[in-house]
Design a protein around this motif. Structure first.
Motif, PDB file in Angstrom:
ATOM      1  N   ILE A   1      -0.565  -4.675   2.748  1.00 54.83           N
ATOM      2  CA  ILE A   1      -1.082  -4.013   1.540  1.00 54.83           C
ATOM      3  C   ILE A   1      -2.499  -4.546   1.339  1.00 54.83           C
ATOM      4  O   ILE A   1      -2.703  -5.757   1.270  1.00 54.83           O
ATOM      5  N   HIS A   2      -3.492  -3.655   1.234  1.00 55.84           N
ATOM      6  CA  HIS A   2      -4.894  -4.094   1.324  1.00 55.84           C
ATOM      7  C   HIS A   2      -5.348  -4.910   0.106  1.00 55.84           C
ATOM      8  O   HIS A   2      -6.043  -5.906   0.247  1.00 55.84           O
ATOM      9  N   TRP A   3      -4.977  -4.469  -1.089  1.00 57.57           N
ATOM     10  CA  TRP A   3      -5.281  -5.218  -2.329  1.00 57.57           C
ATOM     11  C   TRP A   3      -4.109  -5.039  -3.281  1.00 57.57           C
ATOM     12  O   TRP A   3      -3.481  -3.968  -3.287  1.00 57.57           O
ATOM     13  N   PRO A   4      -3.826  -6.021  -4.144  1.00 58.22           N
ATOM     14  CA  PRO A   4      -2.696  -5.829  -5.071  1.00 58.22           C
ATOM     15  C   PRO A   4      -2.992  -4.791  -6.160  1.00 58.22           C
ATOM     16  O   PRO A   4      -2.058  -4.149  -6.649  1.00 58.22           O
ATOM     17  N   ASN A   5      -4.258  -4.653  -6.556  1.00 59.84           N
ATOM     18  CA  ASN A   5      -4.609  -3.721  -7.650  1.00 59.84           C
ATOM     19  C   ASN A   5      -3.625  -3.880  -8.810  1.00 59.84           C
ATOM     20  O   ASN A   5      -2.928  -2.930  -9.187  1.00 59.84           O
ATOM     21  N   PRO A   6      -3.545  -5.076  -9.408  1.00 59.95           N
ATOM     22  CA  PRO A   6      -2.474  -5.335 -10.380  1.00 59.95           C
ATOM     23  C   PRO A   6      -2.486  -4.391 -11.584  1.00 59.95           C
ATOM     24  O   PRO A   6      -1.414  -4.088 -12.123  1.00 59.95           O
ATOM     25  N   ALA A   7      -3.650  -3.918 -11.991  1.00 61.96           N
ATOM     26  CA  ALA A   7      -3.694  -3.024 -13.170  1.00 61.96           C
ATOM     27  C   ALA A   7      -2.938  -1.729 -12.887  1.00 61.96           C
ATOM     28  O   ALA A   7      -2.398  -1.093 -13.800  1.00 61.96           O
ATOM     29  N   GLN A   8      -2.876  -1.355 -11.625  1.00 61.14           N
ATOM     30  CA  GLN A   8      -2.172  -0.129 -11.237  1.00 61.14           C
ATOM     31  C   GLN A   8      -0.650  -0.315 -11.303  1.00 61.14           C
ATOM     32  O   GLN A   8       0.089   0.651 -11.492  1.00 61.14           O
ATOM     33  N   GLY A   9      -0.197  -1.554 -11.090  1.00 61.72           N
ATOM     34  CA  GLY A   9       1.225  -1.873 -11.227  1.00 61.72           C
ATOM     35  C   GLY A   9       2.128  -1.276 -10.161  1.00 61.72           C
ATOM     36  O   GLY A   9       3.313  -1.041 -10.412  1.00 61.72           O
TER      37      GLY A   9
ATOM     38  N   VAL B   1      -8.407  -9.063 -10.970  1.00 58.91           N
ATOM     39  CA  VAL B   1      -9.011  -7.935 -11.701  1.00 58.91           C
ATOM     40  C   VAL B   1      -9.634  -6.880 -10.782  1.00 58.91           C
ATOM     41  O   VAL B   1      -9.761  -5.712 -11.158  1.00 58.91           O
ATOM     42  N   TYR B   2     -10.012  -7.291  -9.583  1.00 59.51           N
ATOM     43  CA  TYR B   2     -10.695  -6.344  -8.680  1.00 59.51           C
ATOM     44  C   TYR B   2      -9.721  -5.259  -8.230  1.00 59.51           C
ATOM     45  O   TYR B   2      -8.552  -5.523  -8.007  1.00 59.51           O
ATOM     46  N   GLU B   3     -10.202  -4.045  -8.108  1.00 56.75           N
ATOM     47  CA  GLU B   3      -9.344  -2.953  -7.637  1.00 56.75           C
ATOM     48  C   GLU B   3     -10.055  -2.240  -6.493  1.00 56.75           C
ATOM     49  O   GLU B   3     -11.258  -1.977  -6.566  1.00 56.75           O
ATOM     50  N   GLU B   4      -9.316  -1.945  -5.450  1.00 59.99           N
ATOM     51  CA  GLU B   4      -9.901  -1.177  -4.336  1.00 59.99           C
ATOM     52  C   GLU B   4      -8.946  -0.060  -3.977  1.00 59.99           C
ATOM     53  O   GLU B   4      -7.755  -0.281  -3.814  1.00 59.99           O
ATOM     54  N   PHE B   5      -9.489   1.118  -3.885  1.00 55.58           N
ATOM     55  CA  PHE B   5      -8.636   2.288  -3.635  1.00 55.58           C
ATOM     56  C   PHE B   5      -8.883   2.872  -2.256  1.00 55.58           C
ATOM     57  O   PHE B   5      -8.188   3.699  -1.777  1.00 55.58           O
TER      58      PHE B   5
ATOM     59  N   LEU C   1      -2.649  -0.716   4.054  1.00 54.89           N
ATOM     60  CA  LEU C   1      -2.376   0.383   3.120  1.00 54.89           C
ATOM     61  C   LEU C   1      -3.413   0.377   1.990  1.00 54.89           C
ATOM     62  O   LEU C   1      -3.525  -0.604   1.255  1.00 54.89           O
ATOM     63  N   PRO C   2      -4.133   1.490   1.798  1.00 55.47           N
ATOM     64  CA  PRO C   2      -5.134   1.535   0.725  1.00 55.47           C
ATOM     65  C   PRO C   2      -4.491   1.590  -0.661  1.00 55.47           C
ATOM     66  O   PRO C   2      -3.360   2.066  -0.825  1.00 55.47           O
ATOM     67  N   GLY C   3      -5.242   1.166  -1.664  1.00 52.69           N
ATOM     68  CA  GLY C   3      -4.747   1.147  -3.041  1.00 52.69           C
ATOM     69  C   GLY C   3      -4.325   2.520  -3.545  1.00 52.69           C
ATOM     70  O   GLY C   3      -3.374   2.638  -4.330  1.00 52.69           O
TER      71      GLY C   3
ATOM     72  N   GLN D   1      -3.668 -12.152   3.899  1.00 50.34           N
ATOM     73  CA  GLN D   1      -5.041 -12.205   4.427  1.00 50.34           C
ATOM     74  C   GLN D   1      -5.997 -12.282   3.233  1.00 50.34           C
ATOM     75  O   GLN D   1      -6.022 -11.366   2.410  1.00 50.34           O
ATOM     76  N   ILE D   2      -6.726 -13.383   3.124  1.00 43.82           N
ATOM     77  CA  ILE D   2      -7.540 -13.639   1.929  1.00 43.82           C
ATOM     78  C   ILE D   2      -8.967 -14.004   2.321  1.00 43.82           C
ATOM     79  O   ILE D   2      -9.220 -14.423   3.452  1.00 43.82           O
ATOM     80  N   GLU D   3      -9.876 -13.847   1.372  1.00 42.88           N
ATOM     81  CA  GLU D   3     -11.248 -14.318   1.615  1.00 42.88           C
ATOM     82  C   GLU D   3     -11.211 -15.841   1.730  1.00 42.88           C
ATOM     83  O   GLU D   3     -10.760 -16.527   0.807  1.00 42.88           O
ATOM     84  N   LEU D   4     -11.672 -16.367   2.835  1.00 44.01           N
ATOM     85  CA  LEU D   4     -11.596 -17.816   3.073  1.00 44.01           C
ATOM     86  C   LEU D   4     -12.698 -18.204   4.055  1.00 44.01           C
ATOM     87  O   LEU D   4     -12.774 -17.669   5.165  1.00 44.01           O
TER      88      LEU D   4
END
Ligand SMILES: NC(=O)c1ccc[n+]([C@@H]2O[C@H](COP(=O)([O-])OP(=O)(O)OC[C@H]3O[C@@H](n4cnc5c(N)ncnc54)[C@H](OP(=O)(O)O)[C@@H]3O)[C@@H](O)[C@H]2O)c1
Length: 277
Positions: A106-114, A273-277, A75-77, A160-163
């Motif tokens: 969920i592709h990225w948490p985008n925490p600032a978006q909440g 902090v990173y956000e991807e939409f 799912l995109p941001g 799924q994380i960068e590893l």
């Protein structure tokens, strides 16, 4: 006994999956069909890769029955709002031509978006409705995982994380293991390059008579990470898949893990902090 990973809800995944980023169109569909014929049972895709149609076509083209294949999308941001998330899952189904997607992340948490908790709740609803079978996330930090558990009583089944050896994520692996969350590794080969020149990798490669990429896959398997290397080439696809059977010594595994460094991320994409939409 082949290595498998089992989540807290019983999702069972193989030791190695096939990444599909950049596999698109007829060439991509052929590469994916080859991968399935070679024995891959886990395909990783995403709405944002614009190749869910290619994955569906590859599955149909390979002529194998769908049974046992685990298809993943993400799912995109920009679609984390509840109603958008449900429509996006439906759109993924239409694009793949499948009536159910096994694993939706969920592709990225985008925490600032909440909005990631709302998105997770929507995916649990999609699971209830039978559109998807299992719900997971990507790039979630422990605090994001705990927020999901607090809100819904449930952890995702996969993170799924960068590893890779420059960023071995030892603490995340342990955190996930204790909670029944399967750790999948994205960019598991760090897309090749300088990593393949490291002595900690070339030495076991020479000992075993295999490529550096195969040693890196074997290292993932040894540390309990599930790599999803992407290759467009059947010979590399097969080598990456078979590498799960290679035996590294504990010293070799430790030497590869010791390549890790705090700035080892490929593109400095810190999920805090990173956000991807
Ligand atoms: N959740 C996320 O945020 C996220 C982010 C990035 C990626 N992903 C997923 O993770 C998958 C894998 O990551 P990635 O594609 O970024 O990188 P990767 O799998 O680490 O590396 C892929 C690169 O390595 C090459 N390669 C593959 N096998 C090889 C071998 N045996 N020997 C030498 N070179 C080899 C491939 O070239 P050829 O194709 O020419 O063989 C390609 O250039 C993606 O495809 C995608 O599905 C998820």
């Amino acid at each position: 006994m082949p290595v498998t990973h089992v989540s807290h809800r019983g999702l069972t995944l193989p030791a190695v999956g096939l990444g599909t980023y950049k596999l698109k169109g007829a060439v991509g569909a052929e590469a994916i069909a080859r991968g399935v014929q070679l024995g891959y049972t886990l395909l990783d895709s995403a709405y944002n890769y614009e190749n869910e149609g290619t994955v569906g076509e590859g599955i149909r083209a390979c002529g194998e029955p769908r049974g046992g294949l685990i298809v993943t999308s993400k799912l995109p941001g920009r679609y984390q709002r509840h109603d958008d998330a449900l429509v996006t899952v439906q759109e993924s189904l239409y694009r793949t031509g499948l009536s159910n997607i096994d694993l939706y992340l969920i592709h990225w948490p985008n925490p600032a978006q909440g909005l990631y908790v709302e998105a997770f709740e929507a995916l649990l609803e999609a699971r209830e409705a039978g559109l998807i079978s299992h719900v997971g996330v990507c790039n979630f930090l422990p605090e994001h995982l705990e927020a999901l558990k607090d809100a819904t009583g449930e952890y995702p089944e996969v993170n799924q994380i960068e590893l890779h050896p420059y960023f071995p994520q030892t603490e995340a692996l342990a955190f996930h293991r204790e909670r029944g969350i399967i750790t999948q590794a994205w960019s598991p080969l760090r897309r090749g390059g300088e990593l393949f020149e490291e002595r900690a990798i070339t030495a076991p490669a020479a000992r075993l008579g295999v490529s550096p990429a195969e040693v890196v896959v074997a290292w993932h398997v040894a540390i309990g990470s599930l790599p999803i290397p992407k290759s467009a080439h059947p010979d590399r696809q097969l080598a990456n898949l078979r590498a799960q059977d290679l035996e590294l010594t504990p010293e070799e595994v430790a030497a590869i893990t010791a390549l890790g460094r705090p700035d080892g991320r490929m593109k400095n994409q810190d999920p805090a902090v990173y956000e991807e939409f």
